[in-house]
Design an enzyme around this catalytic site. Structure first.
Site, PDB file in Angstrom:
ATOM      1  CB  ALA A  81       4.559  -5.794  -5.842  1.00  0.00           C
TER       2      ALA A  81
ATOM      3  CE  LYS B 279       8.674  -4.595 -14.249  1.00  0.00           C
ATOM      4  NZ  LYS B 279       7.820  -5.220 -13.194  1.00  0.00           N
TER       5      LYS B 279
ATOM      6  CG  LEU C 299      -1.993  -1.161   1.189  1.00  0.00           C
ATOM      7  CD1 LEU C 299      -2.941  -1.065   2.383  1.00  0.00           C
ATOM      8  CD2 LEU C 299      -2.801  -1.216  -0.109  1.00  0.00           C
TER       9      LEU C 299
ATOM     10  CE1 TYR D 157       8.601   0.173 -14.066  1.00  0.00           C
ATOM     11  CE2 TYR D 157       8.632   0.847 -16.365  1.00  0.00           C
ATOM     12  CZ  TYR D 157       8.111   0.062 -15.354  1.00  0.00           C
ATOM     13  OH  TYR D 157       7.100  -0.833 -15.638  1.00  0.00           O
TER      14      TYR D 157
ATOM     15  CB  THR E 157       7.452  -2.901 -18.754  1.00  0.00           C
ATOM     16  OG1 THR E 157       7.327  -1.832 -19.679  1.00  0.00           O
ATOM     17  CG2 THR E 157       8.881  -2.860 -18.201  1.00  0.00           C
ATOM     18  CG  ASP E 158       6.401  -1.772 -24.033  1.00  0.00           C
ATOM     19  OD1 ASP E 158       6.620  -1.124 -22.994  1.00  0.00           O
ATOM     20  OD2 ASP E 158       5.620  -1.368 -24.928  1.00  0.00           O
ATOM     21  CD  GLU E 159       8.669   2.275 -19.990  1.00  0.00           C
ATOM     22  OE1 GLU E 159       9.690   2.718 -19.459  1.00  0.00           O
ATOM     23  OE2 GLU E 159       7.561   2.838 -19.909  1.00  0.00           O
TER      24      GLU E 159
HETATM   25  P1  NAD Z   1       1.055   0.504  -9.878  1.00  0.00           P
HETATM   26  O1  NAD Z   1       2.137   1.472  -9.549  1.00  0.00           O
HETATM   27  O2  NAD Z   1      -0.318   1.013 -10.169  1.00  0.00           O
HETATM   28  O3  NAD Z   1       0.882  -0.541  -8.682  1.00  0.00           O
HETATM   29  C1  NAD Z   1       1.990  -1.124  -8.043  1.00  0.00           C
HETATM   30  C2  NAD Z   1       1.481  -1.809  -6.775  1.00  0.00           C
HETATM   31  O4  NAD Z   1       2.612  -2.423  -6.137  1.00  0.00           O
HETATM   32  C3  NAD Z   1       0.856  -0.851  -5.763  1.00  0.00           C
HETATM   33  O5  NAD Z   1      -0.338  -1.389  -5.241  1.00  0.00           O
HETATM   34  C4  NAD Z   1       1.912  -0.738  -4.674  1.00  0.00           C
HETATM   35  O6  NAD Z   1       1.365  -0.497  -3.386  1.00  0.00           O
HETATM   36  C5  NAD Z   1       2.586  -2.105  -4.750  1.00  0.00           C
HETATM   37  N1  NAD Z   1       3.966  -2.069  -4.259  1.00  0.00           N
HETATM   38  C6  NAD Z   1       4.936  -1.173  -4.605  1.00  0.00           C
HETATM   39  N2  NAD Z   1       6.068  -1.442  -3.921  1.00  0.00           N
HETATM   40  C7  NAD Z   1       5.811  -2.530  -3.159  1.00  0.00           C
HETATM   41  C8  NAD Z   1       6.592  -3.298  -2.245  1.00  0.00           C
HETATM   42  N3  NAD Z   1       7.870  -2.966  -1.972  1.00  0.00           N
HETATM   43  N4  NAD Z   1       6.020  -4.375  -1.654  1.00  0.00           N
HETATM   44  C9  NAD Z   1       4.731  -4.710  -1.913  1.00  0.00           C
HETATM   45  N5  NAD Z   1       3.941  -4.018  -2.746  1.00  0.00           N
HETATM   46  C10 NAD Z   1       4.476  -2.941  -3.376  1.00  0.00           C
HETATM   47  O7  NAD Z   1       1.620  -0.368 -11.061  1.00  0.00           O
HETATM   48  P2  NAD Z   1       0.878  -0.967 -12.354  1.00  0.00           P
HETATM   49  O8  NAD Z   1       0.834   0.075 -13.386  1.00  0.00           O
HETATM   50  O9  NAD Z   1      -0.353  -1.628 -11.924  1.00  0.00           O
HETATM   51  O10 NAD Z   1       1.955  -2.055 -12.810  1.00  0.00           O
HETATM   52  C11 NAD Z   1       1.927  -3.366 -12.276  1.00  0.00           C
HETATM   53  C12 NAD Z   1       3.059  -4.172 -12.887  1.00  0.00           C
HETATM   54  O11 NAD Z   1       2.887  -4.225 -14.294  1.00  0.00           O
HETATM   55  C13 NAD Z   1       4.439  -3.581 -12.651  1.00  0.00           C
HETATM   56  O12 NAD Z   1       5.335  -4.651 -12.424  1.00  0.00           O
HETATM   57  C14 NAD Z   1       4.765  -2.863 -13.951  1.00  0.00           C
HETATM   58  O13 NAD Z   1       6.151  -2.833 -14.170  1.00  0.00           O
HETATM   59  C15 NAD Z   1       4.060  -3.746 -14.952  1.00  0.00           C
HETATM   60  N6  NAD Z   1       3.606  -3.078 -16.195  1.00  0.00           N
HETATM   61  C16 NAD Z   1       2.849  -1.932 -16.128  1.00  0.00           C
HETATM   62  C17 NAD Z   1       2.376  -1.361 -17.313  1.00  0.00           C
HETATM   63  C18 NAD Z   1       1.512  -0.116 -17.299  1.00  0.00           C
HETATM   64  O14 NAD Z   1       1.225   0.434 -18.362  1.00  0.00           O
HETATM   65  N7  NAD Z   1       1.062   0.362 -16.153  1.00  0.00           N
HETATM   66  C19 NAD Z   1       2.686  -1.951 -18.538  1.00  0.00           C
HETATM   67  C20 NAD Z   1       3.467  -3.104 -18.564  1.00  0.00           C
HETATM   68  C21 NAD Z   1       3.910  -3.661 -17.378  1.00  0.00           C
HETATM   69  O1  DAU Z   2       5.253   0.683 -21.866  1.00  0.00           O
HETATM   70  C1  DAU Z   2       4.855   0.176 -20.622  1.00  0.00           C
HETATM   71  C2  DAU Z   2       5.059   1.218 -19.555  1.00  0.00           C
HETATM   72  O2  DAU Z   2       4.067   2.217 -19.758  1.00  0.00           O
HETATM   73  C3  DAU Z   2       4.964   0.654 -18.136  1.00  0.00           C
HETATM   74  O3  DAU Z   2       6.006  -0.263 -17.935  1.00  0.00           O
HETATM   75  C4  DAU Z   2       5.054   1.781 -17.105  1.00  0.00           C
HETATM   76  O4  DAU Z   2       4.863   1.263 -15.805  1.00  0.00           O
HETATM   77  C5  DAU Z   2       3.974   2.790 -17.407  1.00  0.00           C
HETATM   78  O5  DAU Z   2       4.069   3.877 -16.508  1.00  0.00           O
HETATM   79  C6  DAU Z   2       4.080   3.291 -18.841  1.00  0.00           C
HETATM   80  O6  DAU Z   2       5.268   4.078 -19.030  1.00  0.00           O
HETATM   81  P1  DAU Z   2       5.280   5.433 -19.898  1.00  0.00           P
HETATM   82  O7  DAU Z   2       6.410   6.257 -19.451  1.00  0.00           O
HETATM   83  O8  DAU Z   2       5.165   5.121 -21.340  1.00  0.00           O
HETATM   84  O9  DAU Z   2       3.860   6.048 -19.426  1.00  0.00           O
HETATM   85  P2  DAU Z   2       3.427   7.525 -19.032  1.00  0.00           P
HETATM   86  O10 DAU Z   2       1.939   7.500 -18.888  1.00  0.00           O
HETATM   87  O11 DAU Z   2       4.223   8.060 -17.899  1.00  0.00           O
HETATM   88  O12 DAU Z   2       3.797   8.369 -20.323  1.00  0.00           O
HETATM   89  C7  DAU Z   2       3.228   8.056 -21.595  1.00  0.00           C
HETATM   90  C8  DAU Z   2       3.805   9.027 -22.592  1.00  0.00           C
HETATM   91  O13 DAU Z   2       3.291  10.342 -22.300  1.00  0.00           O
HETATM   92  C9  DAU Z   2       5.312   9.155 -22.546  1.00  0.00           C
HETATM   93  O14 DAU Z   2       5.809   9.373 -23.852  1.00  0.00           O
HETATM   94  C10 DAU Z   2       5.548  10.392 -21.690  1.00  0.00           C
HETATM   95  C11 DAU Z   2       4.357  11.262 -22.024  1.00  0.00           C
HETATM   96  N1  DAU Z   2       3.906  12.151 -20.924  1.00  0.00           N
HETATM   97  C12 DAU Z   2       3.669  11.596 -19.710  1.00  0.00           C
HETATM   98  C13 DAU Z   2       3.264  12.397 -18.651  1.00  0.00           C
HETATM   99  C14 DAU Z   2       3.023  11.781 -17.278  1.00  0.00           C
HETATM  100  C15 DAU Z   2       3.708  13.500 -21.155  1.00  0.00           C
HETATM  101  O15 DAU Z   2       3.891  14.010 -22.284  1.00  0.00           O
HETATM  102  N2  DAU Z   2       3.307  14.296 -20.105  1.00  0.00           N
HETATM  103  C16 DAU Z   2       3.089  13.805 -18.862  1.00  0.00           C
HETATM  104  O16 DAU Z   2       2.740  14.578 -17.940  1.00  0.00           O
END
Ligand code: NAD
Ligand code: DAU
Length: 348
Positions: free
Chosen positions: A83, A160, A36, A156, A131-133
């Site tokens: 997480a 990953k 959390l 980040y 992630t694809d990153e």
């Molecule tokens: P998020 O930041 O919304 O949620 C992360 C969760 O992990 C939170 O509930 C947080 O409380 C918990 N957490 C963080 N540190 C922790 C710790 N030390 N111990 C236990 N719990 C912890 O993230 P998300 O966007 O839901 O992403 C989830 C997973 O999917 C991540 O591994 C992320 O790298 C991956 N991912 C995300 C995206 C995206 O677009 N959001 C895309 C591809 C992969």
């Molecule tokens: O590709 C998967 C990833 O996508 C996940 O692994 C990450 O957890 C998730 O956060 C996301 O990463 P990005 O950096 O691509 O997402 P974000 O929403 O932060 O940004 C999307 C795009 O928008 C990126 O090119 C940056 C731009 N951006 C983002 C923010 C927050 C802006 O131009 N202005 C902003 O304020």
């Protein structure tokens, strides 16, 4: 009864995965482990908190003793590990906390799983959600496949990538049964408003500037979060051991085009004159190390497991916007307190 540990289940994607597993598999006992942090929110899963096959555990994956004891106590059959510290901008200001949670936290889970499964790893599975990153940045052409070399550019994505390597290494060295998925950008309900789409929805509602980084020509491949949860369910049950699957939306958008579409849809929903929200667009200083383009080749999961996205981007965005507009209380709760401090430091 199968016991499955899902980590990060109070976060954005994790909450959708927990909901899917709890409701679809009444014969599984689902344990949701989450620290959390600012990104974790029990309101995201309030609808299933009283389900008989669901248990929430508050705890930190960085605490190795706690994780070992938890695995000894429950003898999990499977782990779905989500997480993480997940926001690129935060990784630029505080990289060490990304190493702690994303690398050390993953190591602790791997060690604990290896220990309890050492004598019998049949039908066990460690699923690492990535992630694809990790693949770095594409130019104008090409797609990330499962064999694209890792080339992470942000703290980040480096954290990953490191965790992915450790998962793979535990498979090769200790025979740990694992699968990894690398997914593109998710969007949808319960998305914390630090990421592009929910941040901009919230700012449009509040008539605040929309901070577009650099020239706005950066490209992302967007996937509706519920389709990601479907893919995770499939890969958990049917993915091949020691395999990686790329997951994507077949849905590339330049940021500026996406922002304009969002402005148009929001004007319609809010009954504002067309063009009103676009006036909020403000070009700001670029993100350091900003990856130009991500795009996923999801043909492996499509061919092997028959997965493809079920909603179009327009349908998914509309569902998302409607949810934010009717969940003002959730939005207000998560944007009060520490969020304001983060926002001011990031954007002012
Ligand atoms: P998020 O930041 O919304 O949620 C992360 C969760 O992990 C939170 O509930 C947080 O409380 C918990 N957490 C963080 N540190 C922790 C710790 N030390 N111990 C236990 N719990 C912890 O993230 P998300 O966007 O839901 O992403 C989830 C997973 O999917 C991540 O591994 C992320 O790298 C991956 N991912 C995300 C995206 C995206 O677009 N959001 C895309 C591809 C992969
Ligand atoms: O590709 C998967 C990833 O996508 C996940 O692994 C990450 O957890 C998730 O956060 C996301 O990463 P990005 O950096 O691509 O997402 P974000 O929403 O932060 O940004 C999307 C795009 O928008 C990126 O090119 C940056 C731009 N951006 C983002 C923010 C927050 C802006 O131009 N202005 C902003 O304020």
């Amino acid at each position: 009864m199968k016991k499955i540990l899902i980590t990060g289940g109070a976060g954005f994607i994790g909450s959708h995965v927990v909901r899917k597993f709890v409701t679809k598999y009444p014969n599984y006992q689902i344990f949701n482990l989450d620290a959390l942090t600012y990104a974790g929110n029990l309101e995201n899963i309030a609808d299933i908190e009283n389900a008989p096959n669901y248990t929430f555990i508050k705890g930190d994956i960085v605490d190795g003793d706690f994780i070992n004891n938890l695995f000894q106590e429950h003898q999990f059959d499977g782990v779905i590990h989500l997480a993480a510290e997940s926001h690129v901008d935060r990784s630029i200001t505080d990289p060490l906390s990304f190493v702690k949670t994303n690398v050390i936290g993953t190591m602790n889970l791997l060690n604990a799983a290896k220990t309890i499964w050492k004598d019998n790893s049949e039908n066990k599975r460690f699923y690492h959600v990535s992630t694809d990153e990790v693949y770095g940045s594409l130019g104008a052409e090409g797609l990330f496949t499962e064999t694209t070399s890792y080339d992470p550019n942000s703290p980040y994505s480096a954290s990953k990538a490191s965790s992915d390597h450790f998962v793979r290494a535990y498979g090769e060295t200790y025979g740990l049964p694992y699968v990894i998925t690398n997914c593109s950008n998710n969007y949808g309900t319960y998305h914390f408003p630090e990421k592009l789409i929910p941040l901009f929805i919230n700012n449009i509602i509040n008539n605040k500037p929309l901070p577009v980084y650099g020239d706005g020509k950066y490209t992302r491949d967007w996937l509706f979060v519920e389709d990601h949860a479907v893919a995770i369910d499939l890969v958990y049950h049917e993915g091949k051991n020691h395999h990686t699957y790329n997951i994507g939306g077949f849905n590339e958008w330049q940021n500026i085009d996406l922002v304009k579409l969002l402005c148009k849809l929001m004007d319609e929903k809010l009954g504002r004159t067309s063009g009103t929200s676009e006036q909020l667009i403000t070009y700001v200083k670029d993100r350091p190390g900003h990856d130009l383009r991500y795009a996923i080749d999801a043909s492996k999961i499509n061919k092997e497991l028959g997965w493809k996205p079920s909603v179009t981007f327009e349908q998914g965005l509309e569902k998302t916007i409607d949810w934010y507009l009717s969940n003002e209380k959730w939005l207000n709760n998560v944007t009060s307190g520490d969020y304001q401090k983060y926002y001011n430091e990031q954007y002012n």
